[in-house]
Design an enzyme around this catalytic site. Structure first.
Site, PDB file in Angstrom:
ATOM      1  N   GLU A  21       0.843  -1.202   0.000  1.00  0.00           N
ATOM      2  CA  GLU A  21       0.000   0.000   0.000  1.00  0.00           C
ATOM      3  C   GLU A  21       0.878   1.253   0.000  1.00  0.00           C
ATOM      4  O   GLU A  21       1.149   1.831   1.062  1.00  0.00           O
ATOM      5  CB  GLU A  21      -0.913   0.016   1.239  1.00  0.00           C
ATOM      6  CG  GLU A  21      -1.899  -1.135   1.269  1.00  0.00           C
ATOM      7  CD  GLU A  21      -2.963  -0.974   2.348  1.00  0.00           C
ATOM      8  OE1 GLU A  21      -2.883  -0.014   3.128  1.00  0.00           O
ATOM      9  OE2 GLU A  21      -3.873  -1.808   2.390  1.00  0.00           O
ATOM     10  N   TRP A  43       0.197   4.085  -0.653  1.00  0.00           N
ATOM     11  CA  TRP A  43      -0.579   5.287  -0.283  1.00  0.00           C
ATOM     12  C   TRP A  43      -0.770   5.455   1.219  1.00  0.00           C
ATOM     13  O   TRP A  43      -1.195   6.499   1.671  1.00  0.00           O
ATOM     14  CB  TRP A  43      -1.961   5.217  -0.937  1.00  0.00           C
ATOM     15  CG  TRP A  43      -2.778   4.045  -0.432  1.00  0.00           C
ATOM     16  CD1 TRP A  43      -3.491   3.988   0.734  1.00  0.00           C
ATOM     17  CD2 TRP A  43      -2.938   2.762  -1.050  1.00  0.00           C
ATOM     18  NE1 TRP A  43      -4.086   2.754   0.878  1.00  0.00           N
ATOM     19  CE2 TRP A  43      -3.771   1.982  -0.209  1.00  0.00           C
ATOM     20  CE3 TRP A  43      -2.469   2.199  -2.239  1.00  0.00           C
ATOM     21  CZ2 TRP A  43      -4.121   0.672  -0.514  1.00  0.00           C
ATOM     22  CZ3 TRP A  43      -2.828   0.889  -2.542  1.00  0.00           C
ATOM     23  CH2 TRP A  43      -3.648   0.155  -1.687  1.00  0.00           C
ATOM     24  N   HIS A  44      -0.482   4.412   1.995  1.00  0.00           N
ATOM     25  CA  HIS A  44      -0.753   4.463   3.437  1.00  0.00           C
ATOM     26  C   HIS A  44       0.539   4.828   4.175  1.00  0.00           C
ATOM     27  O   HIS A  44       1.464   4.039   4.244  1.00  0.00           O
ATOM     28  CB  HIS A  44      -1.281   3.096   3.905  1.00  0.00           C
ATOM     29  CG  HIS A  44      -1.515   2.990   5.386  1.00  0.00           C
ATOM     30  ND1 HIS A  44      -2.777   2.918   5.949  1.00  0.00           N
ATOM     31  CD2 HIS A  44      -0.654   2.918   6.433  1.00  0.00           C
ATOM     32  CE1 HIS A  44      -2.680   2.815   7.271  1.00  0.00           C
ATOM     33  NE2 HIS A  44      -1.393   2.817   7.588  1.00  0.00           N
TER      34      HIS A  44
HETATM   35 ZN    ZN Z   1      -4.698   3.257   5.123  1.00  0.00          ZN
END
Ligand code: ZN
Length: 276
Positions: free
Chosen positions: A233, A235-236
């Site tokens: 991820e 984006w996290h």
């Molecule tokens: Zn997240």
């Protein structure tokens, strides 16, 4: 008249000297932050003396000798460890949530725009620095309450059953978003979506390269799914403070490895995403 002339000359000299000093300070600052000095900057940085960590121990166990100590389970700590096995109490709500002054892709749900103050302020600095480099970042989803995560989880269970839900959604208490220290970010080109493409976009590359300087880590990196239990991820991002972030990102490790955490078999088998 002579006295006046001398006074004016004196003032002009002082202004000139002060100006030169400012210039040289700026030059030093700029040099320290250039790519060339990135690692030097990391090790000389004493702005957050929370812990001092110089290298991964020669034993190869990142937990030994990096100053991490035991797994941190204090909900209010910026280094709190939350994953599929470590959860936050049901009633835990950070007491200093604020709305960071950044661009959000959508303003429909105000509840998604909060973060703990320390993380929010660091995020503002990071988004500003990105903008200076011609990179526009957008916030998508920050703090998420236990109740909200429960709602998301339960509606997923209704729609696709428990087994499938456990692959895509963190159960209540197990989402890092409840700490108020994590946020999902995206770009205009990706229309605010949370997708792997963010990792190879100009925005995602900028974030991976610079986030540690502001105290953030890419919490679920590529090829670490078996350790984090989460799919990649980009984006996290998660706020852990500058020292820890720099240590983790420079060594290419995860928060799990930082704490020497070993995932249980079931945790390894089910790779999930926290996008919902
Ligand atoms: Zn997240």
């Amino acid at each position: 008249m002579k006295k006046l002339a001398a006074a004016v000359t004196g003032i002009l000299l002082i202004l000139l000297i002060t100006g030169l000093q400012d210039l040289s300070e700026n030059q030093v600052r700029a040099g320290n932050e250039s790519d060339e000095f990135e690692y030097e900057y990391y090790y000389n940085d004493t702005d957050n003396g929370e812990d001092v960590m110089d290298s991964i121990s020669p034993t190869g166990n990142p937990a030994a000798g990096n100053g991490a100590g035991a797994i941190n389970t204090a909900p209010d700590s910026i280094k709190v460890f939350v994953n599929k096995e470590y959860s936050l109490p049901e009633d835990y709500v950070p007491d200093n949530l604020i709305m960071p002054d950044i661009k959000f892709y959508s303003y429909d749900v105000p509840d998604k725009r909060y973060m703990r103050k320390e993380a929010a302020q660091a995020l503002e600095k990071m988004f500003d620095a990105a903008l200076d480099d011609g990179i526009t970042l957008y916030g998508v989803s920050g703090y998420r309450s236990y109740a909200r995560q429960k709602e998301i989880y339960n509606s997923n269970v209704l729609a696709r059953g428990k087994d499938e839900t456990n692959k895509v959604s963190a159960s209540p208490g197990h989402s890092e978003h409840q700490t108020g220290l994590a946020i999902d970010i995206s770009s205009y080109a990706l229309k605010g979506s949370l997708s792997e493409e963010f990792g190879t976009s100009a925005e995602g590359l900028w974030v991976a390269k610079h986030c540690a300087k502001y105290g953030f880590i890419i919490r679920y990196p590529k090829n670490r799914e078996n350790i984090t239990g989460y799919s990649y991820e980009p984006w996290h991002i998660r706020y852990v403070g500058k020292k820890t972030a720099k240590y983790i990102m420079k060594n290419g490790i995860t928060l799990e490895e930082y704490y020497g955490y070993i995932p249980s078999k079931s945790s390894k088998d089910e790779i999930i995403s926290d996008a919902q």
